[in-house]
Design a protein around this motif. Structure first.
Motif, PDB file in Angstrom:
ATOM      1  N   LEU A 187       0.850   0.755 -11.321  1.00 18.26           N
ATOM      2  CA  LEU A 187       0.003   0.075 -10.342  1.00 18.26           C
ATOM      3  C   LEU A 187       0.709  -1.148  -9.773  1.00 18.26           C
ATOM      4  N   GLU A 188       1.487  -1.837 -10.615  1.00 18.64           N
ATOM      5  CA  GLU A 188       2.249  -2.984 -10.130  1.00 18.64           C
ATOM      6  C   GLU A 188       3.280  -2.546  -9.102  1.00 18.64           C
ATOM      7  N   LEU A 189       3.893  -1.395  -9.306  1.00 16.57           N
ATOM      8  CA  LEU A 189       4.802  -0.834  -8.306  1.00 16.57           C
ATOM      9  C   LEU A 189       4.079  -0.665  -6.970  1.00 16.57           C
ATOM     10  N   GLU A 190       2.876  -0.141  -7.029  1.00 15.13           N
ATOM     11  CA  GLU A 190       2.083   0.097  -5.820  1.00 15.13           C
ATOM     12  C   GLU A 190       1.788  -1.225  -5.103  1.00 15.13           C
ATOM     13  N   ARG A 191       1.387  -2.209  -5.861  1.00 15.95           N
ATOM     14  CA  ARG A 191       1.072  -3.516  -5.260  1.00 15.95           C
ATOM     15  C   ARG A 191       2.302  -4.157  -4.635  1.00 15.95           C
ATOM     16  N   ALA A 192       3.469  -3.859  -5.204  1.00 16.01           N
ATOM     17  CA  ALA A 192       4.714  -4.430  -4.690  1.00 16.01           C
ATOM     18  C   ALA A 192       5.265  -3.639  -3.506  1.00 16.01           C
ATOM     19  N   GLY A 193       4.529  -2.637  -3.053  1.00 15.43           N
ATOM     20  CA  GLY A 193       4.981  -1.829  -1.928  1.00 15.43           C
ATOM     21  C   GLY A 193       6.057  -0.826  -2.298  1.00 15.43           C
ATOM     22  N   GLN A 194       6.186  -0.514  -3.594  1.00 14.04           N
ATOM     23  CA  GLN A 194       7.217   0.415  -4.051  1.00 14.04           C
ATOM     24  C   GLN A 194       6.647   1.740  -4.546  1.00 14.04           C
ATOM     25  N   GLY A 195       5.366   1.955  -4.336  1.00 11.38           N
ATOM     26  CA  GLY A 195       4.765   3.198  -4.781  1.00 11.38           C
ATOM     27  C   GLY A 195       5.251   4.387  -3.965  1.00 11.38           C
ATOM     28  N   THR A 196       5.297   5.544  -4.608  1.00  2.28           N
ATOM     29  CA  THR A 196       5.700   6.784  -3.955  1.00  2.28           C
ATOM     30  C   THR A 196       4.673   7.863  -4.279  1.00  2.28           C
ATOM     31  N   VAL A 197       4.810   9.004  -3.647  1.00  2.00           N
ATOM     32  CA  VAL A 197       3.939  10.135  -3.982  1.00  2.00           C
ATOM     33  C   VAL A 197       4.046  10.448  -5.473  1.00  2.00           C
ATOM     34  N   GLU A 198       5.253  10.382  -6.004  1.00  2.00           N
ATOM     35  CA  GLU A 198       5.478  10.730  -7.410  1.00  2.00           C
ATOM     36  C   GLU A 198       4.848   9.704  -8.355  1.00  2.00           C
ATOM     37  N   THR A 199       4.993   8.409  -8.044  1.00  2.00           N
ATOM     38  CA  THR A 199       4.415   7.402  -8.941  1.00  2.00           C
ATOM     39  C   THR A 199       2.896   7.428  -8.872  1.00  2.00           C
ATOM     40  N   ARG A 200       2.343   7.683  -7.687  1.00  2.00           N
ATOM     41  CA  ARG A 200       0.889   7.774  -7.583  1.00  2.00           C
ATOM     42  C   ARG A 200       0.360   8.991  -8.326  1.00  2.00           C
ATOM     43  N   ARG A 201       1.054  10.113  -8.204  1.00  2.00           N
ATOM     44  CA  ARG A 201       0.628  11.313  -8.911  1.00  2.00           C
ATOM     45  C   ARG A 201       0.652  11.075 -10.418  1.00  2.00           C
ATOM     46  N   ALA A 202       1.710  10.445 -10.893  1.00  2.00           N
ATOM     47  CA  ALA A 202       1.822  10.165 -12.328  1.00  2.00           C
ATOM     48  C   ALA A 202       0.716   9.219 -12.781  1.00  2.00           C
ATOM     49  N   ARG A 203       0.453   8.182 -11.987  1.00  2.00           N
ATOM     50  CA  ARG A 203      -0.602   7.228 -12.359  1.00  2.00           C
ATOM     51  C   ARG A 203      -1.961   7.909 -12.411  1.00  2.00           C
TER      52      ARG A 203
ATOM     53  N   ASP B  81     -10.655  -2.597 -16.723  1.00  2.00           N
ATOM     54  CA  ASP B  81     -10.141  -3.547 -15.738  1.00  2.00           C
ATOM     55  C   ASP B  81      -8.995  -2.929 -14.944  1.00  2.00           C
ATOM     56  N   HIS B  82      -8.178  -2.096 -15.605  1.00  2.00           N
ATOM     57  CA  HIS B  82      -7.142  -1.385 -14.853  1.00  2.00           C
ATOM     58  C   HIS B  82      -7.763  -0.430 -13.842  1.00  2.00           C
ATOM     59  N   LEU B  83      -8.759   0.335 -14.266  1.00  2.00           N
ATOM     60  CA  LEU B  83      -9.389   1.289 -13.351  1.00  2.00           C
ATOM     61  C   LEU B  83     -10.058   0.576 -12.185  1.00  2.00           C
ATOM     62  N   ARG B  84     -10.608  -0.606 -12.442  1.00  2.00           N
ATOM     63  CA  ARG B  84     -11.154  -1.427 -11.358  1.00  2.00           C
ATOM     64  C   ARG B  84     -10.061  -1.773 -10.356  1.00  2.00           C
ATOM     65  N   ALA B  85      -8.938  -2.273 -10.849  1.00  2.00           N
ATOM     66  CA  ALA B  85      -7.840  -2.665  -9.965  1.00  2.00           C
ATOM     67  C   ALA B  85      -7.285  -1.456  -9.218  1.00  2.00           C
ATOM     68  N   ALA B  86      -7.163  -0.323  -9.916  1.00  2.00           N
ATOM     69  CA  ALA B  86      -6.646   0.885  -9.280  1.00  2.00           C
ATOM     70  C   ALA B  86      -7.585   1.379  -8.188  1.00  2.00           C
ATOM     71  N   SER B  87      -8.890   1.265  -8.421  1.00  2.00           N
ATOM     72  CA  SER B  87      -9.848   1.730  -7.414  1.00  2.00           C
ATOM     73  C   SER B  87      -9.764   0.892  -6.151  1.00  2.00           C
TER      74      SER B  87
END
Length: 333
Positions: free
Chosen positions: A197-213, A257-263
């Motif tokens: 999720l931190e990767l996503e917030r930093a603008g480094q998320g990819t299809v693969e990291t989102r799928r894994a998360r 709290d993680h699921l809240r942030a992810a949502s």
């Protein structure tokens, strides 16, 4: 277990005032997430983390080489006998950097940027002398390293690829995978999910990291955040305890709290499968509207954040309130 309690507006105001009487590292998050304060207001409070309170104290404890306590995972000179006598230490570089991230210290803080560079140059993992930002072989350690590095502005593609390759067939992760484990661990999985999720917030998320998360989040949701999938029984009674700092440990508040942030990142509603955890949090609320700290993890620390186990905790109360408000807003939508 404390009986369920839902206080009125006056009590809620008193609890918020109590939270705002805490440290700047907590206050800015209360202003943003519970008060809905204007950006200028909470950002001004966040800027104080570098110069006041626990954030400034921890920042000042870094050595000239950028490390805390002279080591990456354990303090310099810390022995197996020390571990047996004191428990796992929390004062070395890895946990100190994670704590600064969780305090929300602005990544652009000059001293922090200097530390990040020095750590990359000087800090080596105890496992086999690997450079700090390259990670080592433990999934939990590498997850925190990935989360911290991403938050502090680094790009760690090799470590990200390693993390994705470590995912188990059931969707989660386990630090014992290198030793042959094929089942995931709640503790390891939450550390990795926070990193992705931190990767996503930093603008480094990819299809693969989102799928894994998403697969890792599904691993937790399928188990109601704390139950064995095979029997429905709690996987560990300690998962229902409420604590902070979490370090590497899992509990249902951390997961919620993680699921809240992810949502919020994904633009999705709360998943109904966390309803038992929400009910547990409501039941754990005291008559005064606050929550207790159930446990202080054993081991060497620089300082404590609350008054001790069995007493009201600002950090637990803040996160529990934040989760309940997110959940309740989702039910009204």
């Amino acid at each position: 277990m404390t009986a369920r309690h839902d206080g009125g507006a006056d009590q809620e105001r008193q609890v918020i005032d109590w939270l705002l009487a805490g440290d700047p590292a907590l206050r800015w998050q209360v202003l943003r997430d519970l008060q809905g304060a204007p950006d200028t207001e909470w950002q001004a409070e966040r800027a104080r983390v570098a110069s006041e309170g626990v954030g400034a104290r921890l920042l000042a404890l870094a050595g000239e080489d950028g490390q805390w306590a002279g080591g990456s995972f354990v303090p310099e000179g810390f022995t197996p006998a020390d571990w047996k006598a004191e428990g796992q230490p929390w004062t070395a570089t890895t946990y100190s950097l994670t704590q600064l991230r969780e305090f929300g210290l602005d990544p652009s803080t000059p001293r922090l940027q200097e530390i990040v560079e020095l750590v990359g140059r000087n800090s080596r993992w105890d496992h086999d002398g690997q450079s700090f930002w390259d990670g080592e072989v433990d999934t939990c350690i590498n997850a925190r390293t990935l989360a911290d590095g991403s938050y502090f502005g680094l790009r760690l593609p090799t470590l990200t690829a390693w993390m994705l390759a470590e995912q188990q067939p059931d969707g989660g992760w386990n630090c014992e995978r290198a030793n042959g484990s094929v089942r995931s661990s709640f503790d390891t999985t939450i550390n990795v999910l926070e990193a992705l999720l931190e990767l996503e917030r930093a603008g480094q998320g990819t299809v693969e990291t989102r799928r894994a998360r998403h697969a890792g989040e599904e691993y937790l949701l399928e188990r109601g955040l704390f139950r064995r999938k095979s029997t429905g029984e709690p996987a560990d009674p300690g998962y229902l305890d409420l604590r902070y700092p979490w370090r590497w440990r899992y509990d249902v508040l951390r997961a919620a709290d993680h699921l809240r942030a992810a949502s919020l990142v994904d633009g999705t509603a709360p998943d109904p499968r966390i309803a038992p955890t929400i009910e547990h949090l409501r039941n754990r609320r005291r008559a005064d509207g606050r929550w207790l700290l159930d446990e202080e993890l054993r081991g060497r620390v620089w300082f404590t954040l609350d008054d001790g186990a069995g007493l009201p905790s600002r950090w637990v109360t803040f996160r529990a309130l934040r989760v309940l408000r997110w959940w309740d807003a989702g039910q009204r939508a």
